[in-house]
Every structure is written in structure tokens, then in C-alpha cells.
Design an enzyme around this catalytic site. Structure first.
Site, PDB file in Angstrom:
ATOM      1  N   GLU A 177       0.869  -1.165   0.000  1.00 51.38           N
ATOM      2  CA  GLU A 177       0.000   0.000   0.000  1.00 51.38           C
ATOM      3  C   GLU A 177       0.918   1.232   0.000  1.00 51.38           C
ATOM      4  O   GLU A 177       1.811   1.323   0.846  1.00 51.38           O
ATOM      5  CB  GLU A 177      -0.887   0.007   1.249  1.00 51.38           C
ATOM      6  CG  GLU A 177      -1.843   1.178   1.205  1.00 51.38           C
ATOM      7  CD  GLU A 177      -2.708   1.336   2.447  1.00 51.38           C
ATOM      8  OE1 GLU A 177      -2.654   0.468   3.333  1.00 51.38           O
ATOM      9  OE2 GLU A 177      -3.415   2.349   2.509  1.00 51.38           O
ATOM     10  N   ARG A 199       5.380 -13.088   9.730  1.00 50.35           N
ATOM     11  CA  ARG A 199       6.015 -11.783   9.531  1.00 50.35           C
ATOM     12  C   ARG A 199       7.459 -11.840   9.978  1.00 50.35           C
ATOM     13  O   ARG A 199       7.819 -12.614  10.854  1.00 50.35           O
ATOM     14  CB  ARG A 199       5.362 -10.729  10.424  1.00 50.35           C
ATOM     15  CG  ARG A 199       3.972 -10.358  10.143  1.00 50.35           C
ATOM     16  CD  ARG A 199       3.501  -9.340  11.184  1.00 50.35           C
ATOM     17  NE  ARG A 199       4.091  -8.038  10.944  1.00 50.35           N
ATOM     18  CZ  ARG A 199       3.615  -7.183  10.050  1.00 50.35           C
ATOM     19  NH1 ARG A 199       2.568  -7.491   9.322  1.00 50.35           N
ATOM     20  NH2 ARG A 199       4.189  -6.006   9.881  1.00 50.35           N
ATOM     21  N   LYS A 226       4.885   0.809   8.943  1.00 49.07           N
ATOM     22  CA  LYS A 226       4.983   2.075   8.209  1.00 49.07           C
ATOM     23  C   LYS A 226       4.403   3.225   9.016  1.00 49.07           C
ATOM     24  O   LYS A 226       4.945   4.322   9.025  1.00 49.07           O
ATOM     25  CB  LYS A 226       4.207   1.961   6.882  1.00 49.07           C
ATOM     26  CG  LYS A 226       5.035   1.418   5.744  1.00 49.07           C
ATOM     27  CD  LYS A 226       4.203   1.343   4.471  1.00 49.07           C
ATOM     28  CE  LYS A 226       3.317   0.134   4.491  1.00 49.07           C
ATOM     29  NZ  LYS A 226       2.455  -0.019   3.332  1.00 49.07           N
TER      30      LYS A 226
HETATM   31  P1  ATP Z   1       2.746  -1.853   7.585  1.00 50.48           P
HETATM   32  O1  ATP Z   1       1.993  -2.286   8.810  1.00 50.48           O
HETATM   33  O2  ATP Z   1       4.153  -1.521   7.864  1.00 50.48           O
HETATM   34  O3  ATP Z   1       2.036  -0.798   6.811  1.00 50.48           O
HETATM   35  P2  ATP Z   1       1.623  -3.667   5.812  1.00 50.48           P
HETATM   36  O4  ATP Z   1       1.558  -5.125   5.892  1.00 50.48           O
HETATM   37  O5  ATP Z   1       0.370  -2.937   6.086  1.00 50.48           O
HETATM   38  O6  ATP Z   1       2.785  -3.160   6.709  1.00 50.48           O
HETATM   39  P3  ATP Z   1       1.674  -3.418   3.010  1.00 50.48           P
HETATM   40  O7  ATP Z   1       2.184  -2.328   2.167  1.00 50.48           O
HETATM   41  O8  ATP Z   1       0.218  -3.686   3.011  1.00 50.48           O
HETATM   42  O9  ATP Z   1       2.192  -3.131   4.462  1.00 50.48           O
HETATM   43  O10 ATP Z   1       2.469  -4.756   2.755  1.00 50.48           O
HETATM   44  C1  ATP Z   1       2.873  -5.248   1.518  1.00 50.48           C
HETATM   45  C2  ATP Z   1       3.272  -6.678   1.686  1.00 50.48           C
HETATM   46  O11 ATP Z   1       4.374  -6.777   2.575  1.00 50.48           O
HETATM   47  C3  ATP Z   1       2.150  -7.507   2.284  1.00 50.48           C
HETATM   48  O12 ATP Z   1       2.022  -8.694   1.547  1.00 50.48           O
HETATM   49  C4  ATP Z   1       2.607  -7.765   3.678  1.00 50.48           C
HETATM   50  O13 ATP Z   1       2.124  -8.983   4.164  1.00 50.48           O
HETATM   51  C5  ATP Z   1       4.118  -7.754   3.564  1.00 50.48           C
HETATM   52  N1  ATP Z   1       4.728  -7.390   4.824  1.00 50.48           N
HETATM   53  C6  ATP Z   1       4.554  -6.253   5.534  1.00 50.48           C
HETATM   54  N2  ATP Z   1       5.231  -6.297   6.689  1.00 50.48           N
HETATM   55  C7  ATP Z   1       5.877  -7.488   6.716  1.00 50.48           C
HETATM   56  C8  ATP Z   1       6.735  -8.142   7.651  1.00 50.48           C
HETATM   57  N3  ATP Z   1       7.090  -7.572   8.800  1.00 50.48           N
HETATM   58  N4  ATP Z   1       7.202  -9.375   7.325  1.00 50.48           N
HETATM   59  C9  ATP Z   1       6.877  -9.950   6.172  1.00 50.48           C
HETATM   60  N5  ATP Z   1       6.070  -9.402   5.254  1.00 50.48           N
HETATM   61  C10 ATP Z   1       5.561  -8.190   5.516  1.00 50.48           C
HETATM   62 MG    MG Z   2      -1.259  -2.723   4.984  1.00 48.38          MG
END
Ligand code: ATP
Ligand code: MG
Length: 579
Positions: free
Chosen positions: A42, A268, A278
Site C-alpha cells: 500500500e 512476519r 509504516k
Molecule cells: P505496515 O503495517 O508496515 O504498513 P503492511 O503489511 O500494512 O505493513 P503493506 O504495504 O500492506 O504493508 O504490505 C505489503 C506486503 O508486505 C504484504 O504482503 C505484507 O504482508 C508484507 N509485509 C509487511 N510487513 C511485513 C513483515 N514484517 N514481514 C513480512 N512481510 C511483511
Molecule cells: Mg497494509
């Protein structure tokens, strides 16, 4: 086969994680014409270390199994999203060494199709417009022990629902006044199946679609259908989406696809003393707690790049961490180990004195006058009369061919303050009044003859002599233990060197409600150092091993030859060994 490539072959054989095993079986069963994965960030911030794991997995498996990986921006929430984030995410993925298939995709690019599919669900009797308030909807969802209460609007006719959904689209509802919900099961033990909201009103411009829409699909609705639309075969996401999988499958089934995508969840990446969210990282940026998303202390890809971390090191780290379904916390020293390993044979060496202590060689002119007749055959040097400088030619790396450089040796030098102690601790191998002799790296053996103290008793200057017979030769009649680095005072260049510690002082910074309480006050120390000319003259972004000090990078934003700025990448060694 070189050691390096045999190591890689070994690693490849070990890639037997459950995701790869599933994909391998699917490939062997010829279930799909091609493996297609996607990385779906995102664009509401910069990518961080957690995303690196997801990127390495999604792009990695696609490549290993002859498939492709899409980059898709999951941009269904325009409030938090920006074009700048999109540009930086693309840059980060490329920098890590991966290529997405074709153009980058956007969930917003599918808004027309997603709208049509929402209409299809209404027509099938699988969705309805709910006019309850958000609070009522929440209350009526029930709890784990209690079934939800169906909305009074749940059984409205298809026609009524089509009209209301059209009104939502036409902007006739204020935010929160109407939502489209999937009609599934208000008594499901899985809360995600209790008629989840799939479209909401948001009177908000979108960075891609402008003011075309005032309703936006929810992530849980857009995601499976975007996957299906792109022909994704394996949709890999983190464990918290496990409970969302039934809805993922429901959506894909209700719309009807010949080859439905499947979602697989892995754990994760969590690293101690590190924050991977983020939203929380954005807070650090917004409050100027760090200098920006690319502050070298940040666990963002931009920050790690500026810090000097390598794509090779980050990929190696992800391989070592592996892919499982078990949540765990990884020791940050494993990351440092991988980074260090990637630098060992790829960075030129150089001498930098981080805490300078001036040394005047009182017999310099006299000793150097005989350098040519006294030097060992192995020494390659020239003497410049005008500047009274002995230029020593040295290879840039002891065992990898990275060319040579000239190091200036002059009457006044700097050595590190830590290399001279008036009262040395037990086992100290460097200089002290009791042990005044030491080898200066790449040049003569030096003997301290005098030290000057300031009012507080700190050593502020040394006088010393060099032994003219020791240029490339062992001293006669005695053993001199220890080698220290040094930089010419007259030809060296003043430099800012930034030393780093972890940004956070607590193991799990996310567990601390107020992020300020979790910060390490010593995460950044700026030193006024002196570096040899070859280091100053390097291009921004060049990495080095400063002998005896660690790995450093010429800062990509601020480094110039006149005002060099280096960031510490990682220390030279650590007692930590990966399991
Ligand atoms: P954040 O909470 O930091 O915004 P998010 O999961 O909401 O993380 P996205 O941009 O939606 O962020 O994530 C893109 C991809 O990265 C998703 O498939 C998510 O599962 C993966 N991802 C995010 N954080 C991790 C993590 N700590 N370990 C492994 N994969 C991750
Ligand atoms: Mg997200």
C-alpha cells in the site's frame, strides 16, 4: 567451483520451505501454465525490512520456478497514499535486485471492474447496501460468543440495492451513511464472514483516479479480485490474513474464475530493536525524530541503502531467516552478519582516524632521506621533495584485485586516541609509555618519545621517531608487536563520520505505547575524523573498510571530496555467530 558459488548451490538446495514445497508440487502437477506471484504494497509510506522479506519471497519464488512476479499498488485508501511513496517503492524494489513483470499495476486501475463485480454480487443476492450507522454495524456484528444481528436492510430487494449502490456511486450519501456489505453469515464463528463491508463512501480525491470515484472498495474485497484478474497463482501474505482467507475464497468463488488464485500465509519478519510498521515509522519522520525516511538509522529500505547496507546482504539475510508459519523475533545481529559478509570481499580498504591524536615524527627528514636504500623490495613508493611526502603505493584490498592507491606519509600524522594509553589495561597491545614501539600500517615502525597532557590529564599530542631500517623490513634485534593505522596530518582530509547504534533501546519498540520512551539517545554520534585522500576523493555512495574500524559508506546526499561525510555501515566483527 569457487567457494562462493558452491555456497550458493548449497543454499539453493536448502530452500525447502513450505511455500516452495507447495509451489514445487503445483509445478510438478502442471497445475498452472506459469507461476505468478505479486508484491502488493500500500503506497502509504516507505518500505521497511519486513517488506524486504516479502519482496525476496514473492520475487524469489517466481524466478526460481520460471514464473513472474507483479508489482501491485494496493491503493484502495486514498487518504494515506501518495505518488512519492509509489516512486520510492518502485525504486526500492529495483535496488533490491528484482524486476516486476510488465508495468506496475494499481488496484485503482481495476476500480471499474471491481464496481462491476460488486454489482454482480448484488444481482446474485450476495451483497446489499446497509444504511445502519458505523456504530450500529459494529454493535450488530456480535462477538466471539454471540452471533451477530442481521441488519434491517439485509433482505432488501436486488433492485433496491442496485439503486442504493448507484446512489452511493453518484455521491448521494455522506461518508458513513451507506456501505455495501457481502451477504454471507451473521453467525459465522469467523468475524470476517459476518457480512464484511466491501465498499464505502469516501469523498476523497485519489492520486490515480482523481475525482472519478467517491466510493472505494475495501482492501479485503479488492485484493482477492485483483489477484484473480492478474492471474496470480500463489498469493503470499503474512499470518494475520489467515482469518481473511475464507472471505478471499468466497469472493473469488462468487465472482467465478476458471483458475482461482490461492492465498498462503507465512510469518512476519520481526527483528529485535527494530520497528516494522509504516505507520509508526512515519511518526518518527513527521516528528523529526529522524532526519527523514532515509535516515541511516531507519529500518526502511531507503534508510538501509543510505546506511550502506547492500542488496546482496539483505537478500542473504532473508534466506537465512527462511519462511515458516511460526512467529519469531530475529536477532538484529544476524542482519549485521549478512551485511558484513557481503562487504568483506567487495569493499576497498582505507585508513581513517576517527578520534585523532597528533604525532610529530622528530626524525622524519633524516629518516626519510635514506628511504630508497633502506626499504624492502616489496615497498613501492616515491618521495615528493616539495611537499616532503613519501607516497606509498598499496593495493586497495589484500586479496581481491581492486587496484592500488597512494598513501601520503608525512612528518605529522594522526593516530587514534585509543591507540595510546598512559595507564593501559591488562593485555593492551598498542602504545603506552611502557611499550612505546609499534608498526604503522604500510610504513615504518614508530617509537613514541614524549607525550603532552592537557589540564585534565588527557594526552593531546605525541612526539615520536621512526626507525629508518623498518620500511617493509622487520626491526633488528627486537620484536615489535601490534600494527596501528594512521593518516597524514598535512595531506589527510577532515571528515564527518557518523557512528550508529540501534535507533531503539528496547527489544520490542512496538510494545512501548509512547515511541519517545523507546528511543536510544546514543543512536547517532558524529565524529570529526581524518581520512586519507583516496577516501575523501571517492564518489558518494562508495563503500570502504576503514582498517581496524569497520565498514563505512560515503554518504549519498552530503559527501564531497572537500567535505567528506561517511556513515558507519557495520562494525568489523562481532562475537555473534548465526546458528
Ligand atoms: P505496515 O503495517 O508496515 O504498513 P503492511 O503489511 O500494512 O505493513 P503493506 O504495504 O500492506 O504493508 O504490505 C505489503 C506486503 O508486505 C504484504 O504482503 C505484507 O504482508 C508484507 N509485509 C509487511 N510487513 C511485513 C513483515 N514484517 N514481514 C513480512 N512481510 C511483511
Ligand atoms: Mg497494509
Amino acid at each position: 567451483m569457487s567457494e562462493h558459488s558452491s555456497n550458493n548451490a548449497q543454499k539453493d538446495e536448502q530452500k525447502n520451505d513450505f511455500i516452495r514445497n507447495i509451489i514445487r508440487d503445483d509445478v510438478n502437477a502442471q497445475k498452472y501454465p506459469q507461476i505468478v506471484t505479486r508484491f502488493p504494497p500500500e503506497p502509504n509510506g516507505y518500505l521497511h525490512l519486513g517488506h524486504v522479506k516479502s519482496i525476496c519471497l514473492n520475487f524469489g519464488v517466481a524466478k526460481e520456478f520460471g514464473g513472474v512476479c507483479n508489482l501491485r499498488f494496493d491503493d484502495t485508501n486514498p487518504t494515506a497514499e501518495k505518488q512519492d511513496y509509489i516512486d520510492n517503492i518502485k525504486n526500492d524494489v529495483k535496488w533490491l535486485g528484482f524486476e516486476w513483470a510488465g508495468e506496475a499495476h494499481h488496484a485503482s486501475g481495476y476500480f471499474d471492474q471491481l464496481y462491476a463485480w460488486a454489482v454482480q454480487l448484488i444481482e446474485q443476492g450476495d451483497a446489499y447496501v446497509d444504511l445502519q450507522s458505523p456504530e450500529q454495524i459494529k454493535e450488530n456484528r456480535g462477538s466471539f460468543n454471540e452471533a451477530g444481528t442481521p441488519s434491517p436492510h439485509r433482505d432488501a430487494s436486488v433492485e433496491e440495492n442496485l439503486n442504493l449502490f448507484n446512489d452511493m456511486k453518484e455521491g448521494k450519501f455522506a461518508e458513513g451513511k451507506a456501505v455495501l456489505r457481502a451477504k454471507i453469515d451473521m453467525a459465522s464463528p469467523n468475524m470476517n464472514m459476518r457480512d464484511p463491508v466491501i465498499y464505502r463512501v469516501m469523498h476523497q480525491e485519489h492520486h490515480q483516479t482523481g475525482d472519478k470515484w467517491c466510493i472505494y472498495p475495501m482492501y479485503d474485497f479488492a485484493h482477492p479480485l485483483s489477484d484473480a484478474l492478474e492471474g496470480i497463482t500463489h498469493s503470499l501474505c503474512t499470518l494475520e490474513f489467515e482469518d481473511h482467507r475464507p472471505f478471499y475464497d468466497w469472493a473469488v468463488e462468487k465472482i467465478g474464475f476458471d483458475v482461482p488464485p490461492h492465498q498462503y500465509e507465512f510469518s512476519r519478519l520481526n527483528v529485535d530493536y527494530t520497528m516494522t510498521s509504516k505507520r509508526k515509522l512515519k511518526q518518527l519522520v513527521d516528528e523529526n525524530i529522524v532526519s527523514g525516511w532515509d535516515d541511516p538509522r531507519m529500518p526502511t529500505i531507503a534508510g538501509m541503502r543510505r546506511r550502506g547496507y547492500t542488496p546482496e546482504g539483505l537478500r542473504d539475510f532473508c534466506e537465512r531467516v527462511g519462511v515458516t508459519k511460526v512467529d519469531s523475533v530475529v536477532d538484529f545481529r544476524l542482519l549485521e552478519f549478512s551485511i558484513r559478509q557481503s562487504l568483506e570481499t567487495t569493499t576497498a580498504r582505507g585508513m581513517a582516524v576517527l578520534k585523532p591524536l597528533k604525532v610529530t615524527i622528530t626524525n622524519f627528514a633524516e629518516a626519510v632521506s635514506s628511504w630508497e636504500s633502506q626499504k624492502a623490495d616489496s615497498v613501492n613508493a616515491r618521495f615528493d621533495e616539495a611537499s616532503q611526502t613519501l607516497w606509498l603505493t598499496q593495493p586497495n584490498h589484500p586479496n581481491v584485485d581492486m587496484g592500488e592507491r597512494e598513501i601520503p606519509f608525512t612528518e605529522t600524522l594522526y593516530i587514534d586516541q585509543g591507540d595510546y594509553e598512559i595507564e593501559p589495561p591488562a593485555g593492551y597491545k598498542r602504545l603506552s609509555p611502557e611499550k612505546p614501539e609499534i608498526r604503522l600500517r604500510n610504513t615504518y615502525v614508530l617509537a613514541v618519545t614524549e607525550h603532552t597532557l592537557d589540564e585534565s590529564g588527557n594526552v593531546v599530542e605525541l612526539k615520536a621517531t621512526i626507525d629508518p631500517a623498518t620500511l617493509g623490513n622487520n626491526p633488528e634485534g627486537r620484536k615489535v608487536k601490534g600494527v596501528i593505522h594512521w593518516v597524514s596530518a598535512s595531506q589527510g582530509v577532515l571528515a564527518t563520520v557518523r557512528m550508529y547504534e540501534q535507533l531503539f533501546s528496547v527489544e520490542d519498540p512496538s510494545s512501548v505505547a509512547d515511541v519517545h520512551q523507546a528511543l536510544n539517545a546514543d543512536s547517532l554520534t558524529e565524529l570529526n575524523a581524518v581520512v586519507e585522500p583516496s577516501l575523501a576523493n571517492s564518489d558518494a555512495g562508495t563503500r570502504f573498510q576503514f582498517e581496524r574500524e569497520g565498514y563505512f559508506i560515503a554518504d549519498s546526499e552530503e559527501h564531497t571530496s572537500d567535505k567528506p561525510v561517511f556513515n558507519q555501515i557495520v562494525s568489523l566483527r562481532d562475537s555473534y555467530k548465526p546458528a
